[in-house]
Design a protein around this motif. Structure first.
Motif, PDB file in Angstrom:
ATOM      1  N   ILE A   1       0.836  -1.204   0.000  1.00 41.75           N
ATOM      2  CA  ILE A   1       0.000   0.000   0.000  1.00 41.75           C
ATOM      3  C   ILE A   1       0.877   1.262   0.000  1.00 41.75           C
ATOM      4  CG2 ILE A   1      -1.714   1.301   1.307  1.00 41.75           C
ATOM      5  CD1 ILE A   1      -2.772  -1.248  -0.069  1.00 41.75           C
TER       6      ILE A   1
ATOM      7  N   THR B   1       0.900   9.651   3.503  1.00 43.60           N
ATOM      8  CA  THR B   1       0.120   8.412   3.393  1.00 43.60           C
ATOM      9  C   THR B   1      -0.490   8.039   4.737  1.00 43.60           C
ATOM     10  OG1 THR B   1       1.559   7.616   1.617  1.00 43.60           O
ATOM     11  CG2 THR B   1       0.214   5.975   2.753  1.00 43.60           C
TER      12      THR B   1
ATOM     13  N   LEU C   1      -4.521   7.801   5.442  1.00 46.59           N
ATOM     14  CA  LEU C   1      -5.061   6.499   5.840  1.00 46.59           C
ATOM     15  C   LEU C   1      -5.795   6.597   7.174  1.00 46.59           C
ATOM     16  CD1 LEU C   1      -2.220   3.981   4.839  1.00 46.59           C
ATOM     17  CD2 LEU C   1      -4.475   4.220   3.782  1.00 46.59           C
TER      18      LEU C   1
ATOM     19  N   ILE D   1      -7.878   3.660   8.702  1.00 43.76           N
ATOM     20  CA  ILE D   1      -6.919   2.558   8.572  1.00 43.76           C
ATOM     21  C   ILE D   1      -5.655   2.905   9.352  1.00 43.76           C
ATOM     22  CG2 ILE D   1      -5.479   1.223   6.972  1.00 43.76           C
ATOM     23  CD1 ILE D   1      -7.576   1.650   4.842  1.00 43.76           C
TER      24      ILE D   1
ATOM     25  N   MET E   1       0.135   0.108   6.106  1.00 44.37           N
ATOM     26  CA  MET E   1       0.600   0.512   4.782  1.00 44.37           C
ATOM     27  C   MET E   1       1.697  -0.414   4.251  1.00 44.37           C
ATOM     28  SD  MET E   1       3.035   3.880   5.293  1.00 44.37           S
ATOM     29  CE  MET E   1       1.963   4.804   6.370  1.00 44.37           C
TER      30      MET E   1
ATOM     31  N   SER F   1      -2.797  -5.234  -0.881  1.00 43.06           N
ATOM     32  CA  SER F   1      -4.247  -5.019  -0.973  1.00 43.06           C
ATOM     33  C   SER F   1      -5.037  -6.298  -0.712  1.00 43.06           C
ATOM     34  CB  SER F   1      -4.615  -4.448  -2.344  1.00 43.06           C
ATOM     35  OG  SER F   1      -4.219  -5.327  -3.380  1.00 43.06           O
TER      36      SER F   1
ATOM     37  N   ARG G   1     -10.401  -2.262   1.508  1.00 43.29           N
ATOM     38  CA  ARG G   1      -9.810  -1.941   0.200  1.00 43.29           C
ATOM     39  C   ARG G   1     -10.464  -0.696  -0.389  1.00 43.29           C
ATOM     40  NH1 ARG G   1      -9.462  -7.721  -0.687  1.00 43.29           N
ATOM     41  NH2 ARG G   1     -11.544  -7.735  -1.598  1.00 43.29           N
TER      42      ARG G   1
ATOM     43  N   ARG H   1     -11.705   1.720   1.322  1.00 39.55           N
ATOM     44  CA  ARG H   1     -11.160   2.852   2.088  1.00 39.55           C
ATOM     45  C   ARG H   1      -9.786   3.262   1.554  1.00 39.55           C
ATOM     46  NH1 ARG H   1     -13.554   3.678   7.375  1.00 39.55           N
ATOM     47  NH2 ARG H   1     -15.355   2.311   7.622  1.00 39.55           N
ATOM     48  N   VAL H   2      -8.991   2.268   1.161  1.00 34.50           N
ATOM     49  CA  VAL H   2      -7.685   2.568   0.555  1.00 34.50           C
ATOM     50  C   VAL H   2      -7.881   3.329  -0.758  1.00 34.50           C
ATOM     51  CG1 VAL H   2      -5.602   1.572  -0.502  1.00 34.50           C
ATOM     52  CG2 VAL H   2      -6.515   0.611   1.628  1.00 34.50           C
TER      53      VAL H   2
END
Length: 319
Positions: free
Chosen positions: A106, A130, A134, A139, A144, A148, A156, A158-159
């Protein structure tokens, strides 16, 4: 105005001719506004969303005008569009499993996104950015370092939302962001999107076939049918005072939870072939109110009680 499309055409080239997936539509999005784009599958919603980023097949034909902050996107080269994608227009795709590279951590996904638009950024700065974004989507930053495929469907997505927001774009296109999720997670994702939209003061085009979703989030709703916008109005007008026969039937087809009314309604027939759409109104073959003119002449867009509706039933109102 953040975004404006006028007489926009997006046609797919095929051996049999042009498929008129988006045909002469006009659309505006103001700063901080959420525009809901609804309609049946195959009506051109996703084509419009991806067309605004020009990520459709190379031979796709674009016509008319589409502008972001006054800049004409139709004339932009691929290199120029790369500067726009992510930086000014973010995209949340409907299937995060196929949109996220499964062999990249990620952190690496975010670093490549940031590095593309901000070449001077360091790995440490990218890692901090990042981690912050996140956290915004719920998250833990430690994750990170994962891939995935180690995330659930909701995580996923949310990413994907975090990736769309990391460059702080002015417009985000959310293409059916809750399609593959269960009802509980859908509600969480939509609530999260709404909160982030307000926090980042961004505009959004929300593409969905779920009328319940846009009821909660959209300021303005555009109803699409066969590549055209047939009705456009503010949220309340669409739900309480629908004008176009297609909009009325679409709302009527929503399952009723009232135990005394268990009848399931549907719209008979199928959408037209966009290789050879009907000469007149595209909804005429399925419309219970069709008139003779509907089968021979394409209706104009009439303004009726702050609603724009593409239907001959309202021609006398305009006069």
């Amino acid at each position: 105005m953040i975004f404006e499309a006028k007489d926009l055409k997006i046609y797919y080239r095929t051996k049999k001719g042009f498929v008129k997936a988006v045909d002469r539509i006009s659309l505006t999005v103001k700063k901080g506004e959420t525009v809901g784009l609804v309609g049946e599958s195959g009506c051109g919603k996703s084509t419009l969303g991806q067309g605004l980023l020009k990520i459709l097949p190379p031979k796709t034909f674009y016509g008319g005008s589409m502008k972001i902050e006054g800049e004409e996107l139709i004339s932009f080269s691929e290199n120029k569009m790369r500067e726009i994608r992510g930086k000014k227009i973010g995209m949340i795709f409907q299937d995060p499993m196929t949109s996220l590279n499964p062999i990249m951590r990620i952190e690496k996904l975010f670093y490549e996104t940031l590095k593309t638009h901000e070449p001077e950024i360091t790995e440490e700065e990218a890692r901090e950015r990042t981690a912050k974004v996140l956290e915004k989507v719920g998250i833990e930053p430690e994750r990170m370092q994962e891939y995935s495929f180690q995330f659930s469907g909701g995580m996923r997505q949310r990413v994907m939302i975090a990736l769309a927001l990391v460059l702080n774009p002015i417009l985000v296109i959310a293409d059916e962001p809750t399609t593959s999720l269960d009802v509980i997670v859908q509600a969480q994702i939509m609530e999260l999107l709404n909160e982030l939209r307000q926090e980042y003061e961004m505009s959004m085009i929300l593409i969905t076939h779920d009328l319940g979703v846009v009821a909660e989030m959209a300021d303005k709703i555009c109803v699409m049918y066969a590549g055209q916008i047939v009705e456009e109005a503010i949220n309340e007008k669409i739900y309480y005072e629908p004008k176009h026969p297609y909009t009325k039937l679409l709302l009527k087809s929503i399952p009723n939870t009232n135990i005394d009314d268990l009848e399931l309604n549907y719209i008979p027939g199928s959408p037209p072939d966009l290789l050879k759409p009907p000469r007149g109104c595209r909804f005429a073959p399925r419309c219970p109110y069709k008139m003779e003119i509907c089968e021979t002449q394409e209706p104009k867009t009439f303004a009726v009680d702050n609603t724009h509706v593409k239907c001959w039933l309202y021609s006398e109102v305009k006069k």
